[in-house]
Design a protein around this motif. Structure first.
Motif, PDB file in Angstrom:
ATOM      1  N   VAL A 160       0.839  -1.205   0.000  1.00 15.81           N
ATOM      2  CA  VAL A 160       0.000   0.000   0.000  1.00 15.81           C
ATOM      3  C   VAL A 160       0.872   1.253   0.000  1.00 15.81           C
ATOM      4  N   GLU A 161       1.908   1.253   0.812  1.00 17.90           N
ATOM      5  CA  GLU A 161       2.798   2.407   0.855  1.00 17.90           C
ATOM      6  C   GLU A 161       3.567   2.545  -0.457  1.00 17.90           C
ATOM      7  N   ARG A 162       3.886   1.443  -1.088  1.00 20.24           N
ATOM      8  CA  ARG A 162       4.560   1.509  -2.393  1.00 20.24           C
ATOM      9  C   ARG A 162       3.633   2.138  -3.431  1.00 20.24           C
ATOM     10  N   VAL A 163       2.356   1.816  -3.366  1.00 21.81           N
ATOM     11  CA  VAL A 163       1.383   2.439  -4.272  1.00 21.81           C
ATOM     12  C   VAL A 163       1.344   3.952  -4.030  1.00 21.81           C
ATOM     13  N   ARG A 164       1.327   4.347  -2.779  1.00 20.81           N
ATOM     14  CA  ARG A 164       1.299   5.795  -2.461  1.00 20.81           C
ATOM     15  C   ARG A 164       2.529   6.502  -3.032  1.00 20.81           C
ATOM     16  N   THR A 165       3.678   5.858  -2.908  1.00 20.78           N
ATOM     17  CA  THR A 165       4.911   6.467  -3.409  1.00 20.78           C
ATOM     18  C   THR A 165       4.868   6.642  -4.921  1.00 20.78           C
ATOM     19  N   VAL A 166       4.475   5.590  -5.626  1.00 21.02           N
ATOM     20  CA  VAL A 166       4.414   5.684  -7.085  1.00 21.02           C
ATOM     21  C   VAL A 166       3.358   6.700  -7.515  1.00 21.02           C
ATOM     22  N   ARG A 167       2.247   6.741  -6.799  1.00 16.35           N
ATOM     23  CA  ARG A 167       1.210   7.737  -7.094  1.00 16.35           C
ATOM     24  C   ARG A 167       1.789   9.149  -7.008  1.00 16.35           C
ATOM     25  N   ARG A 168       2.565   9.391  -5.964  1.00 15.72           N
ATOM     26  CA  ARG A 168       3.174  10.716  -5.793  1.00 15.72           C
ATOM     27  C   ARG A 168       4.125  11.032  -6.933  1.00 15.72           C
ATOM     28  N   TRP A 169       4.951  10.067  -7.306  1.00 16.32           N
ATOM     29  CA  TRP A 169       5.904  10.286  -8.393  1.00 16.32           C
ATOM     30  C   TRP A 169       5.188  10.575  -9.711  1.00 16.32           C
ATOM     31  N   LEU A 170       4.132   9.822 -10.011  1.00 19.43           N
ATOM     32  CA  LEU A 170       3.392  10.042 -11.253  1.00 19.43           C
ATOM     33  C   LEU A 170       2.743  11.420 -11.271  1.00 19.43           C
ATOM     34  N   ASP A 171       2.188  11.809 -10.144  1.00 22.26           N
ATOM     35  CA  ASP A 171       1.558  13.130 -10.066  1.00 22.26           C
ATOM     36  C   ASP A 171       2.583  14.245 -10.215  1.00 22.26           C
ATOM     37  N   GLU A 172       3.757  14.044  -9.668  1.00 21.54           N
ATOM     38  CA  GLU A 172       4.807  15.069  -9.739  1.00 21.54           C
ATOM     39  C   GLU A 172       5.236  15.349 -11.173  1.00 21.54           C
ATOM     40  N   ILE A 173       5.204  14.325 -12.038  1.00 22.31           N
ATOM     41  CA  ILE A 173       5.616  14.526 -13.429  1.00 22.31           C
ATOM     42  C   ILE A 173       4.423  14.715 -14.357  1.00 22.31           C
ATOM     43  N   GLY A 174       3.230  14.760 -13.784  1.00 24.88           N
ATOM     44  CA  GLY A 174       2.028  14.963 -14.584  1.00 24.88           C
ATOM     45  C   GLY A 174       1.681  13.798 -15.489  1.00 24.88           C
ATOM     46  N   SER A 175       2.029  12.597 -15.077  1.00 34.20           N
ATOM     47  CA  SER A 175       1.773  11.413 -15.889  1.00 34.20           C
ATOM     48  C   SER A 175       0.342  10.930 -15.732  1.00 34.20           C
ATOM     49  N   ALA A 176      -0.248  10.536 -16.857  1.00 38.37           N
ATOM     50  CA  ALA A 176      -1.592   9.966 -16.851  1.00 38.37           C
ATOM     51  C   ALA A 176      -1.558   8.441 -16.871  1.00 38.37           C
ATOM     52  N   ALA A 177      -0.385   7.856 -16.618  1.00 45.65           N
ATOM     53  CA  ALA A 177      -0.240   6.405 -16.644  1.00 45.65           C
ATOM     54  C   ALA A 177      -1.158   5.729 -15.634  1.00 45.65           C
ATOM     55  N   GLU A 178      -1.677   4.575 -16.014  1.00 45.52           N
ATOM     56  CA  GLU A 178      -2.437   3.766 -15.064  1.00 45.52           C
ATOM     57  C   GLU A 178      -1.504   3.303 -13.950  1.00 45.52           C
ATOM     58  N   LEU A 179      -2.028   3.283 -12.734  1.00 39.91           N
ATOM     59  CA  LEU A 179      -1.290   2.723 -11.600  1.00 39.91           C
ATOM     60  C   LEU A 179      -2.017   1.452 -11.187  1.00 39.91           C
ATOM     61  N   GLN A 180      -1.431   0.335 -11.559  1.00 36.25           N
ATOM     62  CA  GLN A 180      -2.060  -0.971 -11.398  1.00 36.25           C
ATOM     63  C   GLN A 180      -1.470  -1.713 -10.200  1.00 36.25           C
ATOM     64  N   VAL A 181      -2.301  -2.531  -9.554  1.00 40.12           N
ATOM     65  CA  VAL A 181      -1.854  -3.380  -8.454  1.00 40.12           C
ATOM     66  C   VAL A 181      -2.278  -4.812  -8.756  1.00 40.12           C
ATOM     67  N   ASP A 182      -1.366  -5.755  -8.514  1.00 37.71           N
ATOM     68  CA  ASP A 182      -1.641  -7.157  -8.814  1.00 37.71           C
ATOM     69  C   ASP A 182      -1.045  -8.036  -7.724  1.00 37.71           C
TER      70      ASP A 182
END
Length: 229
Positions: A160-182
């Motif tokens: 869960v914390e790893r998802v939060r970190t990647v979410r922050r990084w994607l938002d910082e660069i303005g990426s519209a990439a899907e953030l998937q969890v499996d």
């Protein structure tokens, strides 16, 4: 962090690894009728992971049977060798493991050159920094919440914390990439993952193994995700 309410609806990508392959076409039709847009295809080579799943013929059969988005996760060594073949077999997007190739940037570029959406992922024990250099180049980032290789594993809570970190990084660069969890994703933890920033959830056993079948499994997720509103 981007407001979760401003993001598109969460995409559910059921893992075909858990479906009944004697009824592949029917299973795919059930998913579509239930309102699912994606199907997740787990390809394992017995080398990168300690299991062998299926490959090009199954993907091609799924492609013939359905127009769902085919979300292909390549858990194989040197995926560059097979990107063209999987594209030809019907992949809409291909996700590669950062640990499986010495040239992740090149692999991502090759996927895009084939006209497909490119994704990157990494194992739970791999530092997240390994994917950061290619975040601006991908259409999807997959956070594995189990060690890849087998379905039905227990969710690793620290994901869960790893998802939060990647979410922050994607938002910082303005990426519209899907953030998937499996991995170990269920209707019970779907809400927490979406609140952490996930936009795309892969589930196998929780959908195809549900009492009442895949349609009931999808409905359980839809009910849980509806609570986001």
């Amino acid at each position: 962090m981007t407001d979760a309410a401003a993001r598109p609806p969460v995409i559910l990508s059921p893992s075909l690894l858990a479906c009944d392959f004697t009824r592949l076409g029917e299973e795919l039709a059930t998913l579509k009728n239930a309102g699912v847009p994606w199907a997740h295809v787990d390809v394992m080579d017995g080398q990168f992971v300690p299991n062998i799943s299926f490959g090009l013929p199954i993907l091609a059969a799924a492609r013939r049977a359905s127009d769902l988005y085919m979300d292909v996760h390549l858990m194989i060594e040197q995926p560059e060798r097979f990107l063209h073949d999987f594209a030809e077999a019907g992949a809409d997007g291909m996700t590669v493991q950062v640990e499986s190739t010495r040239h992740i940037h090149r692999a991502v570029g090759q996927i895009r050159e084939l006209g497909k959406r490119a994704g990157v992922t990494l194992n739970p024990g791999t530092p997240l920094e390994m994917i950061r250099p290619v975040l601006a180049d991908v259409d999807l980032v997959l956070v594995m919440s189990v060690n890849p290789g087998f379905g039905g594993q227990k969710f690793i809570g620290s994901s869960v914390e790893r998802v939060r970190t990647v979410r922050r990084w994607l938002d910082e660069i303005g990426s519209a990439a899907e953030l998937q969890v499996d991995g170990g994703v269920t209707a019970a933890n779907a809400r927490e993952l979406v609140e952490a920033g996930a936009t795309n959830l892969v589930a196998g056993s929780a959908i195809f193994g549900a009492a009442g079948g895949a349609a009931a499994g999808v409905q359980a997720f839809q009910a849980a995700l509806a609570e986001q509103a």
